[in-house]
Write an enzyme that holds these catalytic residues in place. Sequence first.
Site, PDB file in Angstrom:
ATOM      1  N   ASP A  58      -7.874  -5.407   0.078  1.00 48.13           N
ATOM      2  CA  ASP A  58      -8.393  -6.289  -0.969  1.00 48.13           C
ATOM      3  C   ASP A  58      -7.999  -7.762  -0.783  1.00 48.13           C
ATOM      4  O   ASP A  58      -8.475  -8.615  -1.517  1.00 48.13           O
ATOM      5  CB  ASP A  58      -7.881  -5.814  -2.347  1.00 48.13           C
TER       6      ASP A  58
ATOM      7  N   HIS B 182       0.850  -1.193   0.000  1.00 53.96           N
ATOM      8  CA  HIS B 182       0.000   0.000   0.000  1.00 53.96           C
ATOM      9  C   HIS B 182       0.879   1.233   0.000  1.00 53.96           C
ATOM     10  O   HIS B 182       1.946   1.242   0.617  1.00 53.96           O
ATOM     11  CB  HIS B 182      -0.902   0.018   1.248  1.00 53.96           C
TER      12      HIS B 182
HETATM   13  N1  CMC Z   1       4.074  -7.628  -4.743  1.00 50.72           N
HETATM   14  C1  CMC Z   1       5.401  -7.642  -4.910  1.00 50.72           C
HETATM   15  N2  CMC Z   1       6.203  -6.552  -4.784  1.00 50.72           N
HETATM   16  C2  CMC Z   1       5.594  -5.401  -4.490  1.00 50.72           C
HETATM   17  C3  CMC Z   1       4.207  -5.312  -4.308  1.00 50.72           C
HETATM   18  C4  CMC Z   1       3.435  -6.481  -4.443  1.00 50.72           C
HETATM   19  N3  CMC Z   1       2.119  -6.450  -4.276  1.00 50.72           N
HETATM   20  N4  CMC Z   1       3.881  -4.029  -4.038  1.00 50.72           N
HETATM   21  C5  CMC Z   1       5.027  -3.338  -4.045  1.00 50.72           C
HETATM   22  N5  CMC Z   1       6.062  -4.172  -4.311  1.00 50.72           N
HETATM   23  C6  CMC Z   1       7.492  -3.829  -4.332  1.00 50.72           C
HETATM   24  C7  CMC Z   1       7.883  -3.098  -5.611  1.00 50.72           C
HETATM   25  O1  CMC Z   1       8.328  -3.999  -6.592  1.00 50.72           O
HETATM   26  C8  CMC Z   1       8.976  -2.203  -5.103  1.00 50.72           C
HETATM   27  O2  CMC Z   1      10.142  -2.965  -4.923  1.00 50.72           O
HETATM   28  P1  CMC Z   1      11.584  -2.319  -5.280  1.00 50.72           P
HETATM   29  O3  CMC Z   1      11.747  -1.144  -4.368  1.00 50.72           O
HETATM   30  O4  CMC Z   1      12.569  -3.414  -5.045  1.00 50.72           O
HETATM   31  O5  CMC Z   1      11.516  -1.904  -6.720  1.00 50.72           O
HETATM   32  C9  CMC Z   1       8.513  -1.797  -3.689  1.00 50.72           C
HETATM   33  O6  CMC Z   1       7.696  -2.890  -3.263  1.00 50.72           O
HETATM   34  C10 CMC Z   1       7.716  -0.505  -3.644  1.00 50.72           C
HETATM   35  O7  CMC Z   1       6.658  -0.641  -4.602  1.00 50.72           O
HETATM   36  P2  CMC Z   1       5.953   0.576  -5.324  1.00 50.72           P
HETATM   37  O8  CMC Z   1       5.339   0.064  -6.582  1.00 50.72           O
HETATM   38  O9  CMC Z   1       6.899   1.734  -5.425  1.00 50.72           O
HETATM   39  O10 CMC Z   1       4.835   0.952  -4.263  1.00 50.72           O
HETATM   40  P3  CMC Z   1       3.599   1.877  -4.541  1.00 50.72           P
HETATM   41  O11 CMC Z   1       3.324   2.586  -3.282  1.00 50.72           O
HETATM   42  O12 CMC Z   1       3.823   2.724  -5.739  1.00 50.72           O
HETATM   43  O13 CMC Z   1       2.440   0.847  -4.922  1.00 50.72           O
HETATM   44  C11 CMC Z   1       0.581  -0.581  -4.740  1.00 50.72           C
HETATM   45  C12 CMC Z   1       1.383   0.551  -4.076  1.00 50.72           C
HETATM   46  C13 CMC Z   1      -0.651  -0.841  -3.901  1.00 50.72           C
HETATM   47  C14 CMC Z   1       0.152  -0.137  -6.141  1.00 50.72           C
HETATM   48  C15 CMC Z   1       1.454  -1.843  -4.835  1.00 50.72           C
HETATM   49  O14 CMC Z   1       1.826  -2.254  -3.544  1.00 50.72           O
HETATM   50  C16 CMC Z   1       0.757  -2.973  -5.590  1.00 50.72           C
HETATM   51  O15 CMC Z   1       0.858  -3.030  -6.813  1.00 50.72           O
HETATM   52  N6  CMC Z   1       0.080  -3.902  -4.868  1.00 50.72           N
HETATM   53  C17 CMC Z   1      -0.669  -4.965  -5.519  1.00 50.72           C
HETATM   54  C18 CMC Z   1      -2.010  -4.444  -6.009  1.00 50.72           C
HETATM   55  C19 CMC Z   1      -2.948  -4.184  -4.865  1.00 50.72           C
HETATM   56  O16 CMC Z   1      -3.135  -5.005  -3.978  1.00 50.72           O
HETATM   57  N7  CMC Z   1      -3.604  -3.031  -4.905  1.00 50.72           N
HETATM   58  C20 CMC Z   1      -4.583  -2.625  -3.891  1.00 50.72           C
HETATM   59  C21 CMC Z   1      -4.092  -1.485  -3.083  1.00 50.72           C
HETATM   60  S1  CMC Z   1      -5.032  -1.160  -1.592  1.00 50.72           S
HETATM   61  C22 CMC Z   1      -6.655  -0.783  -2.047  1.00 50.72           C
HETATM   62  C23 CMC Z   1      -6.810   0.227  -3.108  1.00 50.72           C
HETATM   63  O17 CMC Z   1      -6.076   1.179  -3.260  1.00 50.72           O
HETATM   64  O18 CMC Z   1      -7.788   0.092  -3.828  1.00 50.72           O
END
Ligand code: CMC
Length: 429
Positions: A366, A309
């Site tokens: 989720d 998140h």
């Molecule tokens: N699985 C594997 N690695 C992950 C995940 C994941 N679900 N989420 C983040 N990472 C890793 C990412 O690869 C990165 O690693 P590194 O620094 O080595 O490159 C690090 O964690 C930071 O990730 P980010 O993409 O910069 O984080 P963000 O804040 O931009 O993304 C997120 C947040 C929710 C989009 C992401 O965690 C994600 O894609 N999660 C899976 C989809 C999901 O469950 N979404 C629902 C979010 S909560 C409810 C809502 O908003 O509706």
Amino acid sequence: MSEDDKERTVELHYEGGVLKLPVFTGTEGERTIELKTLLGSTGMTTLDPGFSNTASCSSKITYIDGDAGILRYRGYPIEDLAVGATFLEVAYLVIYGELPGPDQLKDFSDKLRENADIPADMGTLIDAMPRNGHPMALMASAVNTLAAYYDDSVDPGDEDQVELATIRLLAKLPTIAARIYRNSIGEKPISPDSSLDYVDNFIRMTFGDTHADSELGDLFNQAVGMLLVLHADHELNCSTATVRVVGSSKADIYASVASGLNALSGPSHGGANQAVLEMLEQIRDSGISIEDFLERVKAREMRLMGFGHRVYKNFDPRSKEIKVLASQILDRDDNPDELFALALKLEAAALADPYFTERKLYPNVDFYTGVIYRTMGFPNNMFTALFAIGRLPGWVAHYREQLHDPAFRIARPRQHYVGASERRLPGLE
Ligand code: CMC
């Protein structure tokens, strides 16, 4: 300048001099640097991909402390609201700022019942849309047309019109969602029943009376109500930010909410609840071990859906509540749910793995919702529609708050241009 005032500015030292920037302190001590004078004074902008460090407005609706796992609507902790308030009370609270008294609640609820029906033409329009289309695409299209059916409530400058549109949106979204679902299974729509409350009515319009025979009994409707409460607002998430951006052009509330629906549909946002269930099914059906699956995630072949998140870096308080609910519904000794059992194992394995803990990746809202909705009989592609019904009060509240914000301006970010310098067409050099 007093010592106190000094603490309320920061200095930016740049080639051309020093710029003092005011620092505002929020209710919970959060500090925000105001950059209003930055461009004019220094000629420089800020670059903040994904707006991770940017507060685009002041808001009184929802407070989140992502490190402490705190979520409050209008000051009330989510844990209290989940057990002590109905979805309608929470919707009222989020939109109008205070919990409703008995008369206010009755009035609000009556208005929603009276407005739950959709125009016959609109029903025909929904019926004409592809029946196997994704419900989020169909819902967004249907909500967009509300502006055309109700052009007496599209003026953001008229408070009465905004209020009327608020009621219409809240009243009709469950009716629209239920009709889309029934079309998808080839069943006739069920009209709203004004004797039923909001959640019961939605469930009846979706499943008819068949859910009454569900083994879950009363827990079924209570669980849907609680899940809607847990989704009601989440400050400046992608879809709410979208509603605000679209609304900032003075687009009407229907258009703005339709845009929010589209933003919610993506798998990184609300679409994640469907993606989690599909991921669990894929693990089950392929026979891959959890360890091997996580290796593929760590190799960046895919993401662990329902994990991570932008704001919560410790735990998501909604996920905690939902996991308890899932246990009540799915972890029955006589008939444990296999996908829930798989989700529990997946969570435990991920939380024991430094890849996830070092990146502060925990289950989000989720992760466990899909397994609950599935047991209730909702197909995978309806999960995000349920999220949308829950989130609607938040979208509406933010749209309305923005209209009264003295700092309200059209949303218009800047860019950091890295493209070609001026060049001429061949032959015109
Ligand atoms: N699985 C594997 N690695 C992950 C995940 C994941 N679900 N989420 C983040 N990472 C890793 C990412 O690869 C990165 O690693 P590194 O620094 O080595 O490159 C690090 O964690 C930071 O990730 P980010 O993409 O910069 O984080 P963000 O804040 O931009 O993304 C997120 C947040 C929710 C989009 C992401 O965690 C994600 O894609 N999660 C899976 C989809 C999901 O469950 N979404 C629902 C979010 S909560 C409810 C809502 O908003 O509706």
